[in-house]
Write an enzyme that holds these catalytic residues in place. Structure first.
Site, PDB file in Angstrom:
ATOM      1  N   HIS A 184      15.343 -10.842  -6.161  1.00 28.21           N
ATOM      2  CA  HIS A 184      15.365  -9.974  -4.983  1.00 28.21           C
ATOM      3  C   HIS A 184      16.325 -10.564  -3.957  1.00 28.21           C
ATOM      4  O   HIS A 184      16.511 -11.792  -3.887  1.00 28.21           O
ATOM      5  CB  HIS A 184      13.974  -9.878  -4.365  1.00 28.21           C
ATOM      6  CG  HIS A 184      12.999  -9.077  -5.166  1.00 28.21           C
ATOM      7  ND1 HIS A 184      11.942  -8.422  -4.574  1.00 28.21           N
ATOM      8  CD2 HIS A 184      12.915  -8.821  -6.492  1.00 28.21           C
ATOM      9  CE1 HIS A 184      11.246  -7.798  -5.496  1.00 28.21           C
ATOM     10  NE2 HIS A 184      11.806  -8.030  -6.679  1.00 28.21           N
ATOM     11  N   GLU A 221      16.083 -11.104  -0.818  1.00 28.81           N
ATOM     12  CA  GLU A 221      15.491 -12.086   0.089  1.00 28.81           C
ATOM     13  C   GLU A 221      15.418 -13.466  -0.556  1.00 28.81           C
ATOM     14  O   GLU A 221      15.743 -14.482   0.063  1.00 28.81           O
ATOM     15  CB  GLU A 221      14.081 -11.681   0.520  1.00 28.81           C
ATOM     16  CG  GLU A 221      13.996 -10.360   1.215  1.00 28.81           C
ATOM     17  CD  GLU A 221      13.670  -9.209   0.266  1.00 28.81           C
ATOM     18  OE1 GLU A 221      14.339  -9.081  -0.792  1.00 28.81           O
ATOM     19  OE2 GLU A 221      12.767  -8.423   0.584  1.00 28.81           O
ATOM     20  N   CYS A 257       8.579  -7.248  -0.107  1.00 23.77           N
ATOM     21  CA  CYS A 257       7.404  -7.083  -0.964  1.00 23.77           C
ATOM     22  C   CYS A 257       6.516  -8.330  -0.827  1.00 23.77           C
ATOM     23  O   CYS A 257       6.914  -9.310  -0.177  1.00 23.77           O
ATOM     24  CB  CYS A 257       7.854  -6.891  -2.408  1.00 23.77           C
ATOM     25  SG  CYS A 257       8.552  -8.400  -3.149  1.00 23.77           S
ATOM     26  N   CYS A 284       8.328 -11.648  -1.835  1.00 22.36           N
ATOM     27  CA  CYS A 284       9.337 -12.096  -0.877  1.00 22.36           C
ATOM     28  C   CYS A 284       8.714 -12.529   0.444  1.00 22.36           C
ATOM     29  O   CYS A 284       9.130 -13.523   1.045  1.00 22.36           O
ATOM     30  CB  CYS A 284      10.382 -11.002  -0.664  1.00 22.36           C
ATOM     31  SG  CYS A 284      11.353 -10.709  -2.164  1.00 22.36           S
TER      32      CYS A 284
END
Length: 152
Positions: free
Chosen positions: A55, A57, A85, A88
């Site tokens: 991801h 992040e 999410c 993260c």
């Protein structure tokens, strides 16, 4: 002044999000700021790397830690186009990030105020400041367009 800095950083994150489209990833981008300067930038690379943890992040956190020489990121602001999410958000807490700025809320998976609020849970060892909605319409539009094409 902070609002102008947040918007400028979000524009950079939106540029990163657009880069994810080149390899079929959901258009989410992130930048890490330290002292008001971008020290890391990333976009989703799950499809590119065949890695469920790639991801934006997490990639930005790793790059910021490397650039700053520490995993403790208390002086860092992470700016991301979509509300993080749970995975993260947990990483932001674990890295002791000082501040999070996100664009669009994510009512289906957001863990920074929408569905959960891991960034401001006093039961955890760290809480961080959260500012949501910065250029949120632009960020949401990118994600909507991405999924609209796939649903046809």
């Amino acid at each position: 002044m902070r609002a102008a800095l947040d918007e400028g950083a979000m524009r950079a994150a939106l540029d990163e999000a657009r880069a994810a489209l080149a390899h079929g990833d959901v258009p989410v981008g992130a930048v890490a700021l330290a002292g008001g300067e971008v020290v890391a930038r990333a976009h989703n690379e799950r499809e590119l790397r065949s890695d469920p943890t790639a991801h934006a992040e997490l990639l930005a956190l790793r790059a910021a830690s490397e650039a700053l020489g520490t995993w403790r990121l208390g002086g860092v602001t992470i700016v991301v186009t979509l509300e993080p999410c749970p995975m993260c958000a947990g990483a932001l807490v674990a890295a002791r990030v000082g501040r999070l700025v996100f664009g669009a809320p994510d009512p289906r998976a957001g863990a920074c105020g929408s569905l959960y609020n891991l960034c401001a849970d006093p039961r955890l060892n760290h809480e961080l400041q959260v500012t949501g909605g910065v250029l949120g319409d632009d960020a949401a539009q990118l994600v909507r367009e991405f999924f609209a094409v796939r649903r046809v």
